[in-house]
Design a protein around this motif. Structure first.
Motif, PDB file in Angstrom:
ATOM      1  N   GLY A   1       0.793  -1.234   0.000  1.00 23.77           N
ATOM      2  CA  GLY A   1       0.000   0.000   0.000  1.00 23.77           C
ATOM      3  C   GLY A   1       0.822   1.279   0.000  1.00 23.77           C
ATOM      4  N   PRO A   2       1.868   1.389   0.840  1.00 28.10           N
ATOM      5  CA  PRO A   2       2.639   2.639   0.845  1.00 28.10           C
ATOM      6  C   PRO A   2       3.266   2.948  -0.509  1.00 28.10           C
ATOM      7  CG  PRO A   2       3.022   1.427   2.856  1.00 28.10           C
ATOM      8  CD  PRO A   2       2.218   0.513   1.987  1.00 28.10           C
ATOM      9  N   GLU A   3       3.812   1.903  -1.168  1.00 25.33           N
ATOM     10  CA  GLU A   3       4.433   2.162  -2.480  1.00 25.33           C
ATOM     11  C   GLU A   3       3.377   2.584  -3.501  1.00 25.33           C
ATOM     12  OE1 GLU A   3       7.519   2.377  -3.206  1.00 25.33           O
ATOM     13  OE2 GLU A   3       8.140   1.885  -1.159  1.00 25.33           O
ATOM     14  N   ARG A   4       2.236   1.899  -3.434  1.00 23.52           N
ATOM     15  CA  ARG A   4       1.176   2.252  -4.373  1.00 23.52           C
ATOM     16  C   ARG A   4       0.669   3.689  -4.098  1.00 23.52           C
ATOM     17  NH1 ARG A   4      -1.309  -2.120  -3.937  1.00 23.52           N
ATOM     18  NH2 ARG A   4      -2.772  -1.494  -2.277  1.00 23.52           N
TER      19      ARG A   4
ATOM     20  N   HIS B   1       0.670   6.744  -6.809  1.00 25.47           N
ATOM     21  CA  HIS B   1      -0.522   7.540  -7.159  1.00 25.47           C
ATOM     22  C   HIS B   1      -0.269   9.044  -6.954  1.00 25.47           C
ATOM     23  CE1 HIS B   1      -3.474   4.525  -8.192  1.00 25.47           C
ATOM     24  NE2 HIS B   1      -3.162   3.786  -7.102  1.00 25.47           N
ATOM     25  N   LEU B   2       0.371   9.365  -5.861  1.00 20.10           N
ATOM     26  CA  LEU B   2       0.610  10.792  -5.594  1.00 20.10           C
ATOM     27  C   LEU B   2       1.517  11.415  -6.652  1.00 20.10           C
ATOM     28  CD1 LEU B   2       1.026  10.778  -1.698  1.00 20.10           C
ATOM     29  CD2 LEU B   2      -0.977  11.438  -3.050  1.00 20.10           C
ATOM     30  N   ARG B   3       2.614  10.666  -6.994  1.00 22.20           N
ATOM     31  CA  ARG B   3       3.520  11.214  -8.015  1.00 22.20           C
ATOM     32  C   ARG B   3       2.846  11.287  -9.381  1.00 22.20           C
ATOM     33  NH1 ARG B   3       7.114   7.903  -4.945  1.00 22.20           N
ATOM     34  NH2 ARG B   3       8.734   9.187  -3.927  1.00 22.20           N
ATOM     35  N   ALA B   4       1.948  10.335  -9.652  1.00 21.01           N
ATOM     36  CA  ALA B   4       1.261  10.347 -10.938  1.00 21.01           C
ATOM     37  C   ALA B   4       0.277  11.525 -11.031  1.00 21.01           C
ATOM     38  CB  ALA B   4       0.549   9.032 -11.158  1.00 21.01           C
ATOM     39  N   VAL B   5      -0.411  11.766  -9.948  1.00 27.28           N
ATOM     40  CA  VAL B   5      -1.371  12.883  -9.964  1.00 27.28           C
ATOM     41  C   VAL B   5      -0.653  14.215  -9.966  1.00 27.28           C
ATOM     42  CG1 VAL B   5      -3.204  13.979  -8.662  1.00 27.28           C
ATOM     43  CG2 VAL B   5      -3.168  11.508  -8.898  1.00 27.28           C
ATOM     44  N   GLY B   6       0.447  14.314  -9.274  1.00 26.89           N
ATOM     45  CA  GLY B   6       1.183  15.579  -9.210  1.00 26.89           C
ATOM     46  C   GLY B   6       0.508  16.561  -8.261  1.00 26.89           C
ATOM     47  N   ARG B   7       0.053  17.648  -8.822  1.00 27.46           N
ATOM     48  CA  ARG B   7      -0.522  18.712  -7.978  1.00 27.46           C
ATOM     49  C   ARG B   7      -2.034  18.673  -8.023  1.00 27.46           C
ATOM     50  NH1 ARG B   7       0.769  23.416  -5.509  1.00 27.46           N
ATOM     51  NH2 ARG B   7      -0.866  24.992  -5.429  1.00 27.46           N
ATOM     52  N   LEU B   8      -2.652  18.786  -6.839  1.00 25.25           N
ATOM     53  CA  LEU B   8      -4.097  18.875  -6.746  1.00 25.25           C
ATOM     54  C   LEU B   8      -4.538  20.327  -6.922  1.00 25.25           C
ATOM     55  CD1 LEU B   8      -4.686  16.527  -3.689  1.00 25.25           C
ATOM     56  CD2 LEU B   8      -4.904  15.973  -6.109  1.00 25.25           C
TER      57      LEU B   8
ATOM     58  N   GLN C   1      -2.151  21.964  -1.756  1.00 22.35           N
ATOM     59  CA  GLN C   1      -0.762  21.508  -1.742  1.00 22.35           C
ATOM     60  C   GLN C   1      -0.691  20.227  -0.893  1.00 22.35           C
ATOM     61  OE1 GLN C   1       2.081  23.902   0.401  1.00 22.35           O
ATOM     62  NE2 GLN C   1       3.714  23.436  -1.066  1.00 22.35           N
ATOM     63  N   LEU C   2      -0.048  19.184  -1.425  1.00 18.88           N
ATOM     64  CA  LEU C   2      -0.016  17.869  -0.778  1.00 18.88           C
ATOM     65  C   LEU C   2       1.416  17.572  -0.329  1.00 18.88           C
ATOM     66  CD1 LEU C   2      -1.872  15.428  -0.131  1.00 18.88           C
ATOM     67  CD2 LEU C   2      -1.065  14.408  -2.281  1.00 18.88           C
ATOM     68  N   GLU C   3       1.558  17.159   0.938  1.00 24.56           N
ATOM     69  CA  GLU C   3       2.858  16.781   1.481  1.00 24.56           C
ATOM     70  C   GLU C   3       2.741  15.402   2.165  1.00 24.56           C
ATOM     71  OE1 GLU C   3       4.212  19.760   4.156  1.00 24.56           O
ATOM     72  OE2 GLU C   3       4.229  21.395   2.652  1.00 24.56           O
TER      73      GLU C   3
ATOM     74  N   ARG D   1      10.252  15.025   5.320  1.00 23.38           N
ATOM     75  CA  ARG D   1       9.296  15.202   4.233  1.00 23.38           C
ATOM     76  C   ARG D   1       9.692  14.314   3.062  1.00 23.38           C
ATOM     77  NH1 ARG D   1       8.011  21.228   2.609  1.00 23.38           N
ATOM     78  NH2 ARG D   1      10.171  21.127   1.853  1.00 23.38           N
ATOM     79  N   LEU D   2       8.769  13.384   2.737  1.00 27.63           N
ATOM     80  CA  LEU D   2       9.031  12.419   1.677  1.00 27.63           C
ATOM     81  C   LEU D   2       8.561  12.898   0.307  1.00 27.63           C
ATOM     82  CD1 LEU D   2       7.951   9.163   3.568  1.00 27.63           C
ATOM     83  CD2 LEU D   2      10.254  10.145   3.317  1.00 27.63           C
ATOM     84  N   TYR D   3       7.551  13.763   0.294  1.00 25.42           N
ATOM     85  CA  TYR D   3       7.015  14.173  -1.000  1.00 25.42           C
ATOM     86  C   TYR D   3       6.300  15.527  -0.816  1.00 25.42           C
ATOM     87  CZ  TYR D   3       4.040  14.425  -5.124  1.00 25.42           C
ATOM     88  OH  TYR D   3       3.396  14.847  -6.267  1.00 25.42           O
ATOM     89  N   VAL D   4       6.472  16.380  -1.823  1.00 22.89           N
ATOM     90  CA  VAL D   4       5.749  17.668  -1.892  1.00 22.89           C
ATOM     91  C   VAL D   4       5.233  17.807  -3.307  1.00 22.89           C
ATOM     92  CG1 VAL D   4       5.873  20.160  -1.677  1.00 22.89           C
ATOM     93  CG2 VAL D   4       7.202  18.723  -0.129  1.00 22.89           C
TER      94      VAL D   4
END
Length: 461
Positions: free
Chosen positions: A68-71, A75-82, A86-88, A96-99
Motif C-alpha cells: 500500500g505505501p508504495e502504491r 498515485h501521488l507522483r502520478a497525480v502531481g498537484r491537486l 498543496q499535498l505533502e 518530508r518524503l514528497y511535496v
C-alpha cells in the motif's frame, strides 16, 4: 488678494468626478466582497474533492500494508498537484518524503501581499494517517487570488479609461451647454454700457430660453425708455431754441418800439410844448396843445409798459445761428459715434418767428433721421443767410434715401409741408460718395428802411 472664483463648468466637473469616483469605490467594494466569497467557495470545493480522494487512497493503503505505501506514493507522483491544494507526505520521524510540484498556471506570479491577505479564505489544514506515513493537505488559494488580482487590474484599467472618456464627453457637453452663458454675459455687458441693440436667440433649453426672453423684454423696455428720454431731451433743446428765438423777436420789437415809436412820441411832445409856449393868448389852440401833450404822455407810459413786458430783466437774446449751433452740440452729445460738423453764418438781420421755428424743425427732423435710419458716421450742417433767403443743408455719409421712402419713417411729408407754408424750396439728393443731402431754402425778406423825418418832408414838399 481675492481668490479667483470657480467657474460653473469647473464646479459641475468636480461634482461629476466626485460622483463617478464614489460609484467606482462602491463598485470596487462590492466586487471585492463578491470575489472573496467566490474564491472561498472555489478553494473550499476543491479542498473537499481533494480530501475525498486522499481519504480513499489512505483507506486502500491501510488495507494493504505491504504494498500500500508504495502504491500510495505512485498515485501521488502520478497525480502531481491537486487543484487549489498543496499535498505533502511526511515520514514518522517528520522527514518530508514528497511535496506536490508548483502549479504551472501563471507560474512565478503572485498577487500583492495586502491583496492576498484580504482575499485568501481561512481554511483548515487536513492531516491523514496512512500508517508509517502522514499526509498533509494544505488549501492553496494563490492561483484564485492571482486571477482575482488580474481581473481587478484589468477592470480598474477599463474603469479609468471609461472615466477618462466620460470626463472628456462631460467637458464637451458642459462646454456646449454653457456656451450660451458667454453670449448672455456679452449682452449684459453691453446693456451695462447703455447699449441695448443685442437680442438673445432661443437655445432650446427651457431655463436659458426663459432667461433670454426676460432679458429681451428688459432690453426692449430700456431701449424704448432710452429713445423716449433722448427724444424728450431733443424736444427740450428745441423748446429752448424756440424760446431763444422768441426772446430775440421780443428784443427786436422792443428796440423798434423804443427807437422808432418812442422817438416819434418824443418829437410830438416837443412840438406840442412849443405850441403851448406860443399860443397862450389863443385858448382854443392852447387847449388842443395841452391835450396832445397829455395824450403823448399816456402813449409814452404805454410804450414803457410794453417794453417792460417785451424785455424783462435777464431775457435771453439768442440768434438763430446760435440756436442751430447749440442744438447741434446737444445732438452730438447724444450720438458720440457720429461726428458732426456744424457751420453757421451770423444773421445779417432778425428772422421771424415762423422762419426760425421752421429752420429748427427741419434741422431736428434731419438729424433724427440720420441717427435712426442712415447708419452714417459723419454729418455736416450748414446754415447760410443769403440775400432774401435762409439756406439750411444737412449732408451725411450714410445709406441715402430708399427708392420709395415711407413718409411715416422719414417725416418727409411734414418737412415739405413746413417749407411749403413759407413758400420755400426743399430737395433730397443722394451725394456722389453715398449718403443723403437735405437742402432747404426759405424766403427771408430784407426789412425795408423806415423813412426819416427828412425823407418824409422831402416826399411831401
Amino acid at each position: 488678494m481675492h481668490a479667483r472664483p470657480v467657474t460653473l463648468g469647473t464646479r459641475v466637473g468636480l461634482v461629476l468626478a466626485a460622483t463617478l469616483a464614489l460609484l467606482l469605490l462602491v463598485g470596487a467594494g462590492w466586487w471585492v466582497r463578491e470575489t472573496r466569497k467566490s474564491v472561498h467557495e472555489e478553494v473550499l470545493a476543491a479542498s473537499h474533492v481533494a480530501q475525498q480522494w486522499v481519504a480513499v487512497l489512505v483507506s486502500e493503503t491501510l488495507r494493504d500494508r505491504a504494498d500500500g505505501p508504495e502504491r500510495l506514493m505512485a498515485h501521488l507522483r502520478a497525480v502531481g498537484r491537486l487543484r487549489a491544494n498543496q499535498l505533502e507526505v511526511h515520514a514518522p520521524d517528520g522527514a518530508r518524503l514528497y511535496v506536490s510540484p508548483e502549479s504551472t498556471y501563471k507560474p512565478g506570479r503572485f498577487a500583492p501581499d495586502w491583496f492576498a491577505e484580504r482575499m485568501t479564505p481561512a481554511l483548515p489544514v487536513r492531516h491523514f494517517d496512512a500508517g508509517d506515513r502522514q499526509i498533509v493537505l494544505r488549501p492553496d488559494a494563490s492561483r484564485a487570488v492571482l486571477d482575482a488580482w488580474d481581473d481587478l487590474t484589468a477592470g480598474l484599467g477599463t474603469a479609468l479609461a471609461l472615466l477618462l472618456v466620460v470626463a472628456l464627453a462631460a467637458r464637451f457637453a458642459l462646454h456646449r451647454a454653457l456656451a450660451p452663458l458667454a453670449q448672455i454675459d456679452a449682452a449684459l455687458t453691453r446693456g451695462a454700457d447703455g447699449r441695448f441693440d443685442v437680442r438673445l436667440p432661443g437655445y432650446r433649453v427651457a431655463e436659458l430660453d426663459r432667461l433670454a426672453a426676460s432679458y429681451n423684454r428688459l432690453a426692449d423696455t430700456l431701449d424704448d425708455t432710452r429713445a423716449h428720454n433722448l427724444r424728450l431731451e431733443e424736444d427740450q433743446a428745441f423748446a429752448r431754441a424756440v424760446h431763444a428765438r422768441l426772446e430775440e423777436e421780443r428784443r427786436v420789437i422792443a428796440r423798434e418800439l423804443h427807437d422808432e415809436l418812442g422817438q416819434a412820441i418824443t418829437a410830438v411832445r416837443a412840438i406840442s410844448g412849443a405850441i403851448l409856449q406860443r399860443c397862450e393868448d389863443r385858448p382854443q389852440l392852447h387847449g388842443s396843445a395841452q391835450a396832445i401833450l397829455a395824450m403823448t404822455g399816456q402813449m409814452q407810459d404805454g410804450v414803457r409798459t410794453i417794453l417792460q413786458r417785451l424785455r424783462p430783466a435777464g431775457a435771453d437774446t439768442g440768434q438763430l445761428d446760435r440756436a442751430v449751433a447749440d442744438y447741434c452740440r446737444l445732438w452730438s452729445g447724444h450720438h458720440p459715434d457720429i461726428r458732426i460738423d456744424c457751420r453757421t453764418a451770423p444773421a445779417g438781420a432778425p428772422t421771424g418767428e415762423a422762419l426760425g421755428l421752421t429752420v429748427l424743425r427741419l434741422l431736428q427732423e434731419s438729424l433724427t433721421n440720420v441717427a435712426r435710419h442712415s447708419g452714417a458716421t459723419h454729418v455736416e450742417v450748414r446754415l447760410d443767410f443769403q440775400p432774401g433767403a435762409v439756406a439750411l443743408e444737412v449732408r451725411d455719409n450714410g445709406r441715402g434715401l430708399p427708392p420709395d421712402p415711407r413718409p411715416g419713417r422719414y417725416g418727409l411729408t411734414g418737412m415739405r409741408e413746413r417749407v411749403a407754408e413759407l413758400h420755400g424750396e426743399l430737395a433730397f439728393d443722394t451725394t456722389s460718395g453715398g449718403g443723403l443731402r437735405v437742402s432747404a431754402r426759405l424766403p427771408h425778406p430784407v426789412p425795408t428802411e423806415i423813412p426819416t423825418e427828412e425823407s418824409f418832408h422831402g416826399q411831401h414838399s
